[in-house]
Design a protein around this motif. Structure first.
Motif, PDB file in Angstrom:
ATOM      1  N   ILE A  34       0.955  -1.107  -0.139  1.00 12.83           N
ATOM      2  CA  ILE A  34       0.059   0.051  -0.055  1.00 12.83           C
ATOM      3  C   ILE A  34       0.877   1.201   0.049  1.00 12.83           C
ATOM      4  CG2 ILE A  34      -1.711   1.088   1.162  1.00 12.83           C
ATOM      5  CD1 ILE A  34      -2.702  -1.459   0.289  1.00 12.83           C
ATOM      6  N   GLY A  35       0.611   2.201  -0.724  1.00  8.24           N
ATOM      7  CA  GLY A  35       1.301   3.317  -0.874  1.00  8.24           C
ATOM      8  C   GLY A  35       0.405   4.634  -0.574  1.00  8.24           C
ATOM      9  N   TRP A  36       0.954   5.629  -0.219  1.00 14.03           N
ATOM     10  CA  TRP A  36       0.505   7.076  -0.088  1.00 14.03           C
ATOM     11  C   TRP A  36       0.965   7.722  -1.054  1.00 14.03           C
ATOM     12  CZ3 TRP A  36      -3.898   8.421   2.452  1.00 14.03           C
ATOM     13  CH2 TRP A  36      -4.192   7.454   3.503  1.00 14.03           C
ATOM     14  N   PHE A  37       0.141   8.719  -1.766  1.00 12.74           N
ATOM     15  CA  PHE A  37       0.649   9.605  -2.899  1.00 12.74           C
ATOM     16  C   PHE A  37       0.157  10.982  -2.313  1.00 12.74           C
ATOM     17  CE2 PHE A  37       2.816   6.746  -5.652  1.00 12.74           C
ATOM     18  CZ  PHE A  37       2.257   5.601  -5.109  1.00 12.74           C
ATOM     19  N   ARG A  38       0.637  11.965  -3.105  1.00 15.24           N
ATOM     20  CA  ARG A  38      -0.030  13.198  -2.946  1.00 15.24           C
ATOM     21  C   ARG A  38       0.067  14.052  -4.201  1.00 15.24           C
ATOM     22  NH1 ARG A  38       4.019  15.920   1.630  1.00 15.24           N
ATOM     23  NH2 ARG A  38       6.006  16.353   0.129  1.00 15.24           N
ATOM     24  N   GLN A  39      -0.647  15.225  -4.330  1.00 15.02           N
ATOM     25  CA  GLN A  39      -0.901  15.918  -5.406  1.00 15.02           C
ATOM     26  C   GLN A  39      -1.192  17.389  -4.902  1.00 15.02           C
ATOM     27  OE1 GLN A  39      -3.180  14.364  -8.853  1.00 15.02           O
ATOM     28  NE2 GLN A  39      -1.782  15.707 -10.030  1.00 15.02           N
ATOM     29  N   ALA A  40      -0.349  18.351  -5.125  1.00 11.23           N
ATOM     30  CA  ALA A  40      -0.605  19.737  -4.854  1.00 11.23           C
ATOM     31  C   ALA A  40      -0.952  20.335  -6.187  1.00 11.23           C
ATOM     32  CB  ALA A  40       0.605  20.158  -4.497  1.00 11.23           C
ATOM     33  N   GLY A  47       4.828  10.319  -4.926  1.00 11.89           N
ATOM     34  CA  GLY A  47       4.688   9.225  -3.955  1.00 11.89           C
ATOM     35  C   GLY A  47       5.443   9.671  -2.633  1.00 11.89           C
ATOM     36  N   VAL A  48       4.826   9.315  -1.340  1.00 15.69           N
ATOM     37  CA  VAL A  48       5.273   9.728  -0.271  1.00 15.69           C
ATOM     38  C   VAL A  48       5.847   8.738   0.593  1.00 15.69           C
ATOM     39  CG1 VAL A  48       4.239  10.774   2.026  1.00 15.69           C
ATOM     40  CG2 VAL A  48       3.254  11.590  -0.166  1.00 15.69           C
ATOM     41  N   SER A  49       4.970   7.391   0.684  1.00 15.41           N
ATOM     42  CA  SER A  49       5.480   6.383   1.306  1.00 15.41           C
ATOM     43  C   SER A  49       4.786   5.212   0.884  1.00 15.41           C
ATOM     44  CB  SER A  49       5.146   6.723   2.996  1.00 15.41           C
ATOM     45  OG  SER A  49       5.592   5.669   3.606  1.00 15.41           O
ATOM     46  N   CYS A  50       5.498   4.072   1.243  1.00 12.25           N
ATOM     47  CA  CYS A  50       4.591   2.833   0.806  1.00 12.25           C
ATOM     48  C   CYS A  50       5.164   1.688   2.045  1.00 12.25           C
ATOM     49  CB  CYS A  50       4.811   2.370  -0.367  1.00 12.25           C
ATOM     50  SG  CYS A  50       6.568   1.951  -0.806  1.00 12.25           S
ATOM     51  N   CYS A  95      -4.426   6.936  -1.338  1.00 14.38           N
ATOM     52  CA  CYS A  95      -3.829   5.600  -1.322  1.00 14.38           C
ATOM     53  C   CYS A  95      -4.037   4.724  -2.313  1.00 14.38           C
ATOM     54  CB  CYS A  95      -4.200   5.223   0.190  1.00 14.38           C
ATOM     55  SG  CYS A  95      -5.922   4.672   0.333  1.00 14.38           S
ATOM     56  N   ALA A  96      -3.096   3.831  -2.874  1.00 14.76           N
ATOM     57  CA  ALA A  96      -3.261   2.812  -3.794  1.00 14.76           C
ATOM     58  C   ALA A  96      -2.276   1.642  -3.322  1.00 14.76           C
ATOM     59  CB  ALA A  96      -2.300   3.479  -4.765  1.00 14.76           C
ATOM     60  N   ALA A  97      -2.807   0.496  -3.955  1.00 17.00           N
ATOM     61  CA  ALA A  97      -2.505  -0.944  -3.836  1.00 17.00           C
ATOM     62  C   ALA A  97      -1.744  -1.496  -4.941  1.00 17.00           C
ATOM     63  CB  ALA A  97      -3.623  -1.641  -3.330  1.00 17.00           C
ATOM     64  N   ALA A  98      -0.491  -2.109  -4.870  1.00 17.74           N
ATOM     65  CA  ALA A  98       0.177  -2.660  -5.629  1.00 17.74           C
ATOM     66  C   ALA A  98       0.294  -4.189  -5.388  1.00 17.74           C
ATOM     67  CB  ALA A  98       1.633  -2.015  -5.673  1.00 17.74           C
ATOM     68  N   SER A  99       0.319  -5.111  -6.393  1.00 19.64           N
ATOM     69  CA  SER A  99       0.262  -6.670  -6.126  1.00 19.64           C
ATOM     70  C   SER A  99       1.681  -6.820  -6.400  1.00 19.64           C
ATOM     71  CB  SER A  99      -0.430  -7.285  -7.248  1.00 19.64           C
ATOM     72  OG  SER A  99      -0.027  -6.892  -8.585  1.00 19.64           O
ATOM     73  N   PRO A 106       3.915   6.071  -9.302  1.00 12.32           N
ATOM     74  CA  PRO A 106       2.559   5.579  -9.448  1.00 12.32           C
ATOM     75  C   PRO A 106       2.106   4.597 -10.395  1.00 12.32           C
ATOM     76  CG  PRO A 106       2.495   8.154  -9.430  1.00 12.32           C
ATOM     77  CD  PRO A 106       3.932   7.606  -9.559  1.00 12.32           C
ATOM     78  N   PRO A 107       2.547   4.446 -11.254  1.00 19.02           N
ATOM     79  CA  PRO A 107       2.484   3.353 -12.430  1.00 19.02           C
ATOM     80  C   PRO A 107       2.503   1.797 -11.869  1.00 19.02           C
ATOM     81  CG  PRO A 107       3.654   4.946 -13.485  1.00 19.02           C
ATOM     82  CD  PRO A 107       3.795   5.560 -11.990  1.00 19.02           C
ATOM     83  N   ASP A 108       3.123   1.726 -10.513  1.00 16.83           N
ATOM     84  CA  ASP A 108       3.407   0.553  -9.883  1.00 16.83           C
ATOM     85  C   ASP A 108       1.983   0.075  -9.543  1.00 16.83           C
ATOM     86  OD1 ASP A 108       6.968   0.806  -8.920  1.00 16.83           O
ATOM     87  OD2 ASP A 108       6.021   0.653 -10.966  1.00 16.83           O
ATOM     88  N   TYR A 109       1.248   0.990  -9.276  1.00 18.60           N
ATOM     89  CA  TYR A 109       0.007   0.731  -8.426  1.00 18.60           C
ATOM     90  C   TYR A 109      -1.311   0.357  -9.371  1.00 18.60           C
ATOM     91  CZ  TYR A 109       2.914   1.996  -4.660  1.00 18.60           C
ATOM     92  OH  TYR A 109       3.993   1.900  -3.566  1.00 18.60           O
TER      93      TYR A 109
END
Length: 122
Positions: A34-40, A47-50, A95-99, A106-109
Motif C-alpha cells: 500500500i502506498g500513499w501519494f499526494r498531489q498539490a 509518492g510519499v511512502s509505501c 492511497c493505492a495498492a500494488a500487487s 504511481p504506475p506501479d500501483y
C-alpha cells in the motif's frame, strides 16, 4: 469490488500532526503493498511512502523522519502518521495498492482510492 478509502485529512497549523487512514476491501489485503501519494495544485502526483506486504517501509526524502507508515492487516487498514507538518505538505493525499513490490512511482500501483485533503497553514 475493490475499494480504497482515504480519510483523516483536515486543516492543521505548521508543526502539527495528522493521521491518515486507508481502509481497503475487495482484494486480498495481506498480499498487497500500500502506498500513499499526494498531489498539490498544478503539480504532478508524487509518492510519499509505501509499505510492502512484508512490512518493509519506504519514504520520500521530503517526509523521511516526519511521516510513519504502518499497517493493520486484521482491519485491512494502512495508516500514515504525519508529524511536524509543513505548508509544503499541503495536497490531496491518495492511497493505492500494488500487487508487485513497488517503488514510489504511481504506475506501479493497481488500485486507487479517492483522496483526502490535507492543508497546512503557516
Amino acid at each position: 469490488e475493490v475499494q480504497l478509502q482515504a480519510s483523516g485529512g483536515g486543516l492543521v497549523q505548521a508543526g502539527g500532526s495528522l493521521r491518515l487512514s486507508c481502509a481497503a476491501s475487495g482484494f486480498t489485503f495481506d498480499d498487497y503493498a500500500i502506498g500513499w501519494f499526494r498531489q498539490a495544485p498544478g503539480k504532478e502526483r508524487e509518492g510519499v511512502s509505501c509499505i510492502t506486504s512484508a512490512g518493509t517501509t519506504y519514504y520520500a526524502a521530503s517526509v523521511k523522519g516526519r511521516f510513519t507508515i504502518f499497517r493493520d492487516n486484521a482491519n485491512n487498514t494502512v495508516y500514515l502518521q504525519m508529524n511536524s507538518l509543513k505548508p509544503e505538505d499541503t495536497a490531496v493525499y491518495y492511497c493505492a495498492a500494488a500487487s508487485q513490490t513497488p517503488t514510489l512511482a504511481p504506475p506501479d500501483y493497481d488500485y486507487w482510492g479517492r483522496g483526502t485533503q490535507v492543508t497546512v497553514s503557516s
